[in-house]
Design a protein around this motif. Structure first.
Motif, short mmCIF file in Angstrom:
data_model
loop_
_atom_site.label_atom_id
_atom_site.label_comp_id
_atom_site.label_asym_id
_atom_site.label_seq_id
_atom_site.Cartn_x
_atom_site.Cartn_y
_atom_site.Cartn_z
N SER A 81 0.80 -1.18 -0.06
CA SER A 81 0.10 0.14 -0.08
C SER A 81 0.78 1.15 -0.06
N GLY B 138 -6.00 5.07 -3.11
CA GLY B 138 -5.99 4.52 -1.81
C GLY B 138 -4.87 3.96 -1.13
N ASN C 65 -0.60 4.85 0.01
CA ASN C 65 0.12 5.86 0.49
C ASN C 65 1.37 6.34 -0.21
N ASP D 191 -10.18 7.05 2.04
CA ASP D 191 -10.00 6.60 3.44
C ASP D 191 -10.47 7.86 4.17
N VAL E 26 -7.69 8.69 7.07
CA VAL E 26 -6.38 9.12 6.49
C VAL E 26 -6.48 10.53 5.85
N ARG E 27 -7.63 11.04 5.32
CA ARG E 27 -7.93 12.08 4.83
C ARG E 27 -7.83 13.27 5.80
#
Length: 222
Positions: free
Chosen positions: A112, A139, A141, A211, A214-215
């Motif tokens: 990810s 989605g 990183n 997400d 995370v946002r």
């Protein structure tokens, strides 16, 4: 035949393997200095080869990507090969095309986390900016590393040891907010309208993150 021979004449050939390790096409890079000749030439697309759905080097890099839990994304075939030869094996490239959603989803099967390493010139910076939005939207990183201007990953890997390459990545990787802010602040200066546009630009990028948690973290950081 003659047409195919002319198409790949005086070119270095790069076999393109799919995720299962089968050769599905070829990429060719010209050895000519004639600017009228296309620098890169891929096999024509077919039922078994669609460049939007192939990630160059992924078959060879997938084990290292899983072990390191991140993939390094570069632009060209030679970039991937030189980085692997230097000992950095979790490296892949878009297959002779701009980065696509299909390619990102393929990378996501193994990690990810993506670190984009592009040239430090204006073209490399623009490519990194395009890639950030696509990776975030899927989605993942994303971090960004720029190389010294005038060098691409191929050049950099040939001129440095494994430890030096790894150290450069560790010291220079930035999250996308820092990257975009540093880049755009330099252009905006003290102009209030340009600074407002910068804020909107970063906010639009954050909005791509699917997400909500995370946002929200990135909103606080911003």
């Amino acid at each position: 035949d003659g047409a195919l021979r002319d198409r790949f004449y005086d070119r270095v050939m790069f076999p393109i393997h799919n995720i299962s390790g089968r050769v599905v096409g070829f990429g060719g890079r010209t050895l000519r200095t004639d600017k009228k000749v296309a620098k890169y030439q891929n096999s024509p697309e077919s039922e078994i080869y669609n460049k939007r759905r192939e990630v160059y080097g992924l078959f060879f890099a997938k084990k290292a990507i899983q072990q390191e839990d991140y993939a390094i994304l570069v632009e060209g075939y030679a970039d991937v090969i030189s980085m692997h030869q230097a000992g950095v094996e979790n490296v892949v490239a878009s297959s002779g095309t701009s980065l696509t959603e299909e390619q990102i989803r393929l990378i996501r099967k193994f990690t990810s986390n993506v670190t984009i390493i592009y040239d430090g010139d204006s073209a490399g910076i623009k490519a990194a900016l395009r890639g950030i939005g696509l990776v975030l939207k899927e989605g993942l990183n994303v971090k960004v590393v720029l190389l010294p201007e005038g060098q691409d990953p191929d050049d950099f890997a040939k001129k440095h040891t494994l430890e030096e390459v790894q150290d450069h990545i560790a010291r220079n990787e930035q999250d996308f907010i820092s990257f975009k802010t540093d880049l755009l602040l330099g252009e905006a200066g003290t102009d209030p309208l340009k600074r407002a546009n910068l804020i909107n630009d970063v906010a639009d990028t954050i909005a791509l993150i699917p997400d909500a948690v995370v946002r929200a973290v990135y909103v606080r950081t911003c």
